[in-house]
Design a protein around this motif. Structure first.
Motif, PDB file in Angstrom:
ATOM      1  N   THR A  61       1.030  -1.207  -0.016  1.00  9.95           N
ATOM      2  CA  THR A  61       0.044   0.085   0.101  1.00  9.95           C
ATOM      3  C   THR A  61       0.900   1.281  -0.202  1.00  9.95           C
ATOM      4  OG1 THR A  61      -1.954   1.186   1.028  1.00  9.95           O
ATOM      5  CG2 THR A  61      -0.136   0.088   2.617  1.00  9.95           C
ATOM      6  N   PRO A  83       2.075   4.869   1.576  1.00  5.51           N
ATOM      7  CA  PRO A  83       1.890   5.082   3.070  1.00  5.51           C
ATOM      8  C   PRO A  83       1.279   6.607   3.103  1.00  5.51           C
ATOM      9  CG  PRO A  83       4.124   5.806   2.104  1.00  5.51           C
ATOM     10  CD  PRO A  83       3.283   4.733   1.054  1.00  5.51           C
ATOM     11  N   ASP A  84       0.726   6.889   4.517  1.00  6.45           N
ATOM     12  CA  ASP A  84      -0.083   7.932   4.930  1.00  6.45           C
ATOM     13  C   ASP A  84       0.943   9.035   5.105  1.00  6.45           C
ATOM     14  OD1 ASP A  84      -2.866   7.184   4.376  1.00  6.45           O
ATOM     15  OD2 ASP A  84      -2.225   5.547   5.618  1.00  6.45           O
ATOM     16  N   GLY A 109      -5.464   3.120  11.694  1.00  5.61           N
ATOM     17  CA  GLY A 109      -5.374   2.433  10.170  1.00  5.61           C
ATOM     18  C   GLY A 109      -4.277   3.112   9.096  1.00  5.61           C
ATOM     19  N   ASP A 110      -3.738   4.278   9.573  1.00  3.13           N
ATOM     20  CA  ASP A 110      -2.716   4.779   8.837  1.00  3.13           C
ATOM     21  C   ASP A 110      -1.622   4.080   8.813  1.00  3.13           C
ATOM     22  OD1 ASP A 110      -4.455   6.927   8.296  1.00  3.13           O
ATOM     23  OD2 ASP A 110      -3.499   8.457   9.348  1.00  3.13           O
ATOM     24  N   VAL A 111      -0.891   4.240   7.652  1.00  2.20           N
ATOM     25  CA  VAL A 111       0.297   3.388   7.125  1.00  2.20           C
ATOM     26  C   VAL A 111       1.566   4.584   7.273  1.00  2.20           C
ATOM     27  CG1 VAL A 111       1.667   2.125   5.597  1.00  2.20           C
ATOM     28  CG2 VAL A 111      -0.628   1.718   6.015  1.00  2.20           C
ATOM     29  N   TYR A 122       4.618   0.380   8.488  1.00  2.00           N
ATOM     30  CA  TYR A 122       3.924  -0.187   9.522  1.00  2.00           C
ATOM     31  C   TYR A 122       2.433   0.438   9.542  1.00  2.00           C
ATOM     32  CZ  TYR A 122       2.631  -2.898  13.665  1.00  2.00           C
ATOM     33  OH  TYR A 122       2.052  -3.558  14.647  1.00  2.00           O
ATOM     34  N   LYS A 123       1.271  -0.317   9.761  1.00  2.00           N
ATOM     35  CA  LYS A 123      -0.009   0.183  10.059  1.00  2.00           C
ATOM     36  C   LYS A 123      -0.445   0.223  11.600  1.00  2.00           C
ATOM     37  CE  LYS A 123      -3.602  -2.225   8.047  1.00  2.00           C
ATOM     38  NZ  LYS A 123      -4.619  -2.305   9.111  1.00  2.00           N
ATOM     39  N   ASP A 140      -3.147   0.565  13.974  1.00  2.00           N
ATOM     40  CA  ASP A 140      -4.443   0.175  13.759  1.00  2.00           C
ATOM     41  C   ASP A 140      -5.063   0.526  15.324  1.00  2.00           C
ATOM     42  OD1 ASP A 140      -5.010  -0.588  11.372  1.00  2.00           O
ATOM     43  OD2 ASP A 140      -4.439  -2.755  12.106  1.00  2.00           O
TER      44      ASP A 140
END
Length: 271
Positions: A77, A79-80, A133-135, A187-188, A190
Motif C-alpha cells: 500500500t 503510506p499516509d 489504520g494509517d500506514v 507499519y500500519k 490500528d
C-alpha cells in the motif's frame, strides 16, 4: 557520494566507540538477531525470510521492509505519513566535544583541541499524530542501521536496558528488522493510543519518537525516570507531550526545546 552521506559517514565513525558502549557488542547482535527473526512472520515480497513467495503485506509484528532498489508499485500500500531516520551533527541533543585529533589545519589558530559535533541519532518528525489504520513509512536517510521497535518488555536486554510497556495494550509488540540506508519500513497503526518507539542500536543515544493514534484524551506514558538520560531528555521536551503532538500534527526534531544538551562522554559512566 553526496555531501549528506559524507557527513553521516564521518559522524558515524567518530561515534563508533560511544555506540558500542551504549549497547554492548552482545546486546547489538542479540537485539538485531531478535528483530530479524520477527521478519519470518511473513512481511511478504522481497522482505520475507520464508521459502514461499507470498503477496506483499504489512505484517502485524514485522511490518513490511522495502529494499533500496524496490519499486514503490510493489509495496502492499502507499503510506499516509513518512518518518525519516538520520545520523547528523545537528546539535539538538548533544553538546560539542573535544576532538581527539591534535593536528592543526594550515591557517588555523592554535590553542587547544578543535571541537567537532557529536551526531544526533533521531527520527524526524520525532512526534507524529495519525489516524487509526494509517500506514507510516520509516525511511533510512543515514548510512547506519536502524530499527523501529515498540517500547515493550519483549525487547528488553538485561543488564543493558529494560523496557516497560509504552504502547497500547491491544497492540502487538512490533519491530522492524535492521533497516539499511535508503530502505523503507512500513507499519500500519490500528489500535488507538500512544506509541513510544525506539531504535534498538541507538536507544541510549536518544533515538526515540512518539506516535499518537486517534484523538482521544490519552494519558502520558509513565516511568520516564527509568529511561536512559538521552531518552528522558527527548521525551521531557514540552513539544513531546501527547496534547501538543495531537494539536500540531507533527513535531520536527529541530523544534525540540532542550534546556541543557548532553555530554556524550558521560552518558554511559557507571555510577
Amino acid at each position: 557520494m553526496s555531501e549528506r552521506d559524507r557527513r553521516n559517514e564521518g559522524s558515524f565513525d567518530r561515534s563508533r566507540r560511544t555506540v558500542l558502549k551504549a549497547v554492548g557488542a552482545g546486546t547489538a547482535l542479540s537485539a538485531l538477531a531478535g528483530v530479524g527473526a520477527a521478519s519470518g512472520h511473513g512481511s511478504g515480497g522481497k522482505g520475507t525470510t520464508s521459502d514461499c513467495w507470498c503477496p506483499p503485506c504489512i505484517d502485524r509484528l514485522a511490518g513490511y521492509t522495502a529494499l533500496a532498489d524496490e519499486d514503490e508499485s510493489g509495496w502492499p500500500t502507499q503510506p499516509d505519513h513518512v518518518v525519516d531516520m538520520y545520523i547528523e551533527p545537528r546539535q539538538v541533543l548533544f553538546q560539542q566535544v573535544p576532538s581527539e585529533e591534535t593536528d592543526v589545519e594550515p591557517g588555523a589558530t592554535p590553542g587547544g583541541p578543535e571541537e567537532e559535533e557529536f551526531p544526533d541519532f533521531f527520527f524526524d518528525p520525532v512526534g507524529l499524530h495519525v489516524e487509526p489504520g494509517d500506514v507510516v513509512d520509516f525511511y533510512n536517510e543515514s548510512t547506519g542501521l536502524h530499527t523501529i521497535t515498540a517500547f515493550t518488555p519483549r525487547f528488553s536486554e538485561p543488564p543493558y536496558f529494560e523496557l516497560s510497556q509504552r504502547i497500547p495494550d491491544g497492540s502487538p509488540p512490533f519491530s522492524s528488522p535492521p533497516v539499511a540506508a535508503d530502505e523503507h519500513w512500513l507499519y500500519k497503526f490500528d489500535e488507538p493510543g500512544v506509541y513510544d518507539v525506539l531504535c534498538l542500536p541507538h536507544l541510549d543515544l536518544g533515538m526515540v519518537m512518539r506516535l499518537v493514534v486517534g484523538e482521544d484524551d490519552f494519558e502520558e506514558p509513565e516511568g520516564n525516570e527509568d529511561l536512559p538520560p538521552a531518552v528522558q531528555t527527548v521525551f521531557g521536551a514540552p513539544e513531546m507531550s501527547v496534547e501538543n503532538i495531537v494539536e500540531e500534527g507533527s513535531v520536527a526534531w529541530d523544534d525540540l526545546t532542550i534546556e541543557e544538551r548532553l555530554d556524550p562522554d558521560t552518558l554511559f559512566e557507571e555510577g
